[in-house]
Every structure is written in structure tokens, then in C-alpha cells.
Design a protein around this motif. Sequence first.
Motif, PDB file in Angstrom:
ATOM      1  N   ARG A  43     -21.730  29.556  11.911  1.00 13.51           N
ATOM      2  CA  ARG A  43     -21.431  28.613  13.093  1.00 13.51           C
ATOM      3  C   ARG A  43     -19.818  29.337  13.601  1.00 13.51           C
ATOM      4  O   ARG A  43     -20.091  29.219  14.918  1.00 13.51           O
ATOM      5  N   HIS A  44     -19.291  29.896  12.740  1.00  9.45           N
ATOM      6  CA  HIS A  44     -18.116  30.485  13.411  1.00  9.45           C
ATOM      7  C   HIS A  44     -18.114  31.861  13.632  1.00  9.45           C
ATOM      8  O   HIS A  44     -17.088  32.505  14.287  1.00  9.45           O
ATOM      9  N   GLY A  45     -19.263  32.688  13.659  1.00 12.92           N
ATOM     10  CA  GLY A  45     -19.289  33.879  13.841  1.00 12.92           C
ATOM     11  C   GLY A  45     -18.402  34.785  12.820  1.00 12.92           C
ATOM     12  O   GLY A  45     -18.180  35.862  13.285  1.00 12.92           O
ATOM     13  N   ILE A  46     -18.179  34.022  11.541  1.00  9.24           N
ATOM     14  CA  ILE A  46     -17.210  35.161  10.923  1.00  9.24           C
ATOM     15  C   ILE A  46     -17.844  36.382  10.493  1.00  9.24           C
ATOM     16  O   ILE A  46     -17.194  37.467  10.440  1.00  9.24           O
ATOM     17  N   ASP A  47     -18.910  36.399  10.301  1.00  7.83           N
ATOM     18  CA  ASP A  47     -19.605  37.558   9.795  1.00  7.83           C
ATOM     19  C   ASP A  47     -19.677  38.652  11.074  1.00  7.83           C
ATOM     20  O   ASP A  47     -19.675  40.119  10.705  1.00  7.83           O
ATOM     21  N   GLN A  48     -19.402  38.056  12.331  1.00  9.52           N
ATOM     22  CA  GLN A  48     -19.363  39.243  13.227  1.00  9.52           C
ATOM     23  C   GLN A  48     -17.889  39.529  13.616  1.00  9.52           C
ATOM     24  O   GLN A  48     -17.907  40.673  14.512  1.00  9.52           O
ATOM     25  N   LEU A  49     -17.208  38.898  13.073  1.00  5.93           N
ATOM     26  CA  LEU A  49     -15.582  39.426  13.317  1.00  5.93           C
ATOM     27  C   LEU A  49     -15.047  40.316  12.378  1.00  5.93           C
ATOM     28  O   LEU A  49     -14.022  40.845  12.445  1.00  5.93           O
ATOM     29  N   LEU A  50     -15.930  40.433  11.376  1.00  3.19           N
ATOM     30  CA  LEU A  50     -15.393  41.246  10.021  1.00  3.19           C
ATOM     31  C   LEU A  50     -15.493  42.617  10.422  1.00  3.19           C
ATOM     32  O   LEU A  50     -16.355  43.267  11.195  1.00  3.19           O
ATOM     33  N   PRO A  51     -15.016  43.562   9.729  1.00  2.00           N
ATOM     34  CA  PRO A  51     -15.089  45.084   9.821  1.00  2.00           C
ATOM     35  C   PRO A  51     -16.564  45.527   9.727  1.00  2.00           C
ATOM     36  O   PRO A  51     -17.195  44.951   9.083  1.00  2.00           O
ATOM     37  N   GLU A  52     -16.845  46.484  10.507  1.00  2.00           N
ATOM     38  CA  GLU A  52     -18.374  46.985  10.694  1.00  2.00           C
ATOM     39  C   GLU A  52     -18.848  47.298   9.269  1.00  2.00           C
ATOM     40  O   GLU A  52     -20.112  46.861   9.019  1.00  2.00           O
ATOM     41  N   GLY A  53     -18.372  47.473   8.339  1.00  2.00           N
ATOM     42  CA  GLY A  53     -18.635  47.852   6.768  1.00  2.00           C
ATOM     43  C   GLY A  53     -18.706  46.839   5.803  1.00  2.00           C
ATOM     44  O   GLY A  53     -19.631  46.881   4.770  1.00  2.00           O
ATOM     45  N   ILE A  54     -18.383  45.522   6.339  1.00  2.00           N
ATOM     46  CA  ILE A  54     -18.501  44.543   5.323  1.00  2.00           C
ATOM     47  C   ILE A  54     -19.582  43.775   5.685  1.00  2.00           C
ATOM     48  O   ILE A  54     -20.017  43.088   6.785  1.00  2.00           O
ATOM     49  N   GLU A 221     -14.004  25.857   5.127  1.00  2.00           N
ATOM     50  CA  GLU A 221     -13.573  26.020   6.326  1.00  2.00           C
ATOM     51  C   GLU A 221     -13.184  27.428   6.715  1.00  2.00           C
ATOM     52  O   GLU A 221     -13.063  28.263   5.892  1.00  2.00           O
ATOM     53  N   PRO A 222     -13.256  27.751   8.232  1.00  2.00           N
ATOM     54  CA  PRO A 222     -13.023  29.109   8.438  1.00  2.00           C
ATOM     55  C   PRO A 222     -11.872  29.952   7.594  1.00  2.00           C
ATOM     56  O   PRO A 222     -12.052  31.166   7.082  1.00  2.00           O
ATOM     57  N   LEU A 223     -10.630  29.259   7.590  1.00  2.00           N
ATOM     58  CA  LEU A 223      -9.597  29.907   6.903  1.00  2.00           C
ATOM     59  C   LEU A 223      -9.726  30.168   5.268  1.00  2.00           C
ATOM     60  O   LEU A 223      -9.455  31.038   4.883  1.00  2.00           O
ATOM     61  N   ASP A 224     -10.470  29.098   4.907  1.00  2.00           N
ATOM     62  CA  ASP A 224     -11.000  29.261   3.374  1.00  2.00           C
ATOM     63  C   ASP A 224     -11.696  30.499   3.108  1.00  2.00           C
ATOM     64  O   ASP A 224     -11.605  31.028   2.010  1.00  2.00           O
ATOM     65  N   ILE A 225     -12.761  30.703   3.973  1.00  2.00           N
ATOM     66  CA  ILE A 225     -13.632  31.694   3.915  1.00  2.00           C
ATOM     67  C   ILE A 225     -12.750  33.179   4.121  1.00  2.00           C
ATOM     68  O   ILE A 225     -13.215  34.116   3.239  1.00  2.00           O
ATOM     69  N   LEU A 226     -12.118  33.231   5.184  1.00  2.00           N
ATOM     70  CA  LEU A 226     -11.547  34.286   5.440  1.00  2.00           C
ATOM     71  C   LEU A 226     -10.365  34.791   4.224  1.00  2.00           C
ATOM     72  O   LEU A 226     -10.461  35.667   4.009  1.00  2.00           O
TER      73      LEU A 226
END
Length: 368
Positions: A43-54, A221-226
Motif C-alpha cells: 500500500r505504501h510502496g515501501i518495497d519500491q523505496l528500498l535500496p535496489e538490492g533489498i 505501520e510504515p515506520l514500524d516496518i521501516l
Amino acid sequence: MKYLDEFSDPVLARRLLDQIHAATTKPWAMMEVCGGQTHSIIRHGIDQLLPEGIELIHGPGCPVCVTPLETIDKALAIAAQPGVIFCSFGDMLRVPGSGRDLFTVKSAGADVRVVYSPLDALELARQHPDREVVFFGIGFETTAPANAMTVHQARRLGIRNFSLLVSHVLVPPAIAAIMESPSCRVQAFLAAGHVCSVMGTAQYPALAAKYRVPIVVTGFEPLDILEGIRQTVVQLEAGRHEVTNAYPRVVPAEGNVPARAMLEDVFEVADRTWRGIGTIPASGWRLSARYREFDAEERFAVGEIRTDESPLCRAGEVLQGHIKPHECAAFGKECTPRNPLGATMVSAEGACAAYYAYRRLDLVEVGT
């Protein structure tokens, strides 16, 4: 509501992302175990904001999704019997069995009711002593205490026309099964915070040590996951494999002690079949001998029902993290939320449903 704003703060999210990028020097693959975390990530696109290798691998953490097809068919068989009031949470009604779902059975005249608590089903049993009332008890350790308490109450109050169709599964054995797979690519786990809020963290250090993987208890929540990802990356980069708690506001190390005591009284560990995965030894609960009279599977003699998965549905591979949802050829075509082939498309926590809802619809070429 408290925490919705504080734990979605974009400035703090950017800061955590910067720290993750700064700490990452190698590619890493980590699995979030919980379907609620998967939906938040997509939903928050977290996977798309991470470094390319993660890479975030979506695990078998959706309770509806891992409920085996044969258990759905057992539920359908019980619900269709005369004199039965079959109760369930709403998210189970559209989960497909071999040829139909609970909505279809209801439309054919069965008394299928959506309830908001297993105690609602127990109250129906009290109000209708001439009917058999069955509650469909599914889920991980998070939902099990309420079901255990309801059976305990039924026994204490002498309500004998209530029973529980049990399909409870446990996270630690699933982690072990994933790590034992020859095709496993997982190097770390984001553990489900709500599960740990009940069971605590004591079961995880042995897994982290045996498989040499970091396990970080993470919220939703987003900050929890990050923060969970940040702690995981720091461990991976340092070559450590420890259990840490990135969700301390909810998860104490000991979990919920009264809830655990209730679970130990009402349930006992058993082998469980996981939809699309197969049987994992000692990976679930069944009613203990003291409460076995409330077992709907035995009461209605449906224990011998066995079924086969759809050959078109690759939900098992999605649940094991072998493929992403859009890598299934049926995704968005033969399989949609309106006409799902498997539970991962219809469940509110399913990975396929998340990809469909948040427009991750690009299909890729897949082998046969």
C-alpha cells in the motif's frame, strides 16, 4: 486514532530510508511473515523505496490464505447440514472450496452467519438450544486465545450444542519449514508483532541460531516496518543473527501470560496442513482431550474429507515466497477478487489481493 499519524510521519520515514540506504552494501532477501505487513508494504510502496538490492519476500502470514482447501470443504459440509447454525468471520465467506464457498451454501438455504466474536456464536448456541452452532476458528496465535476462551466458557456453562471447527497454525514451525526448503532464499525474517504480543519472543532465538538468520519483531505501520527493516539490514551487514524487538510498545518478551495459559489448557500441538504448502509437523493446534467434545470435525464426522488444489492456482508458491503474485499466469485473468482461484486473492491479508488492489498488475513471462 493514536499512532496512525505518529507512525506514518513522512519526515521520519525518509530518515529511516536514508539510514537503510546508508547501511546497505550487499543484496539481501528478507521475509515479512504477516499478511498485514504485506498489505502495508504494498500500500505504501515501501518495497519500491528500498535500496535496489533489498528484496521483501511475502511469507505465509495470511490466516485465511493458509487455511487448507480440505478444511474449507469440511466447513461447507457442516454448514449444509440441517439444524446447524454455522458462524464465521466475514473474510471466510468468499474463500473458495473445491467447487463453492460459504456464500454459495448460504444462498442454497444453509444458516450461515457472520459474527464479530466467537462469543457471539456461543450466545447463539445459548439462545438456540435445539440447534447445533459451529464457529469456524482459524488463524495464527493472535486469534487463538479468544477461541480458546469461548470453548472454555462453553464447557464451564454447560453449553453442549456449541462446537469449534479448528484451523489454527503456528508461526515458528512455518519459519523452520521455509528455512528447510531446498529453494529457500530467505536470509532474515520480519516477525509478526501481533503473534508475538500473545506468545512473546522466547521461541525465536533457537530458530535464529539454528538457521543463522536475524529475526526482528515488527509492527504494521510504515515506520514500524521501516525500523524493522533497518534493524534487519544492520544485523545482516554485520553478520549477526539475533532476535530483536522493533515493536516494544505492543510486544513484551513474555507475551500475554494469561492468554498463553488459556491456550495451553484448551489446545494441544498437532500436525497441520497449510493451503498450497502441505503438512508441517507440529505446526498447529487442536482441541485437547479435555475439550475434545467441542471439536466440530469429530462431532460432524468430516475428518476424512480430502481435496486437491486447483492446477491453475499458484498460491502455494506465493505463500512460500517462491514467486510474486503477478508472476502467476492466472493473476488478473482467470483469478480476480470477484472470481478468485485461491484464498490469497480474496483474503483481506492475501498477497495477491494486495497486488491487485494497489495496481501491481504487470504480468511477466513465467515458465510452465
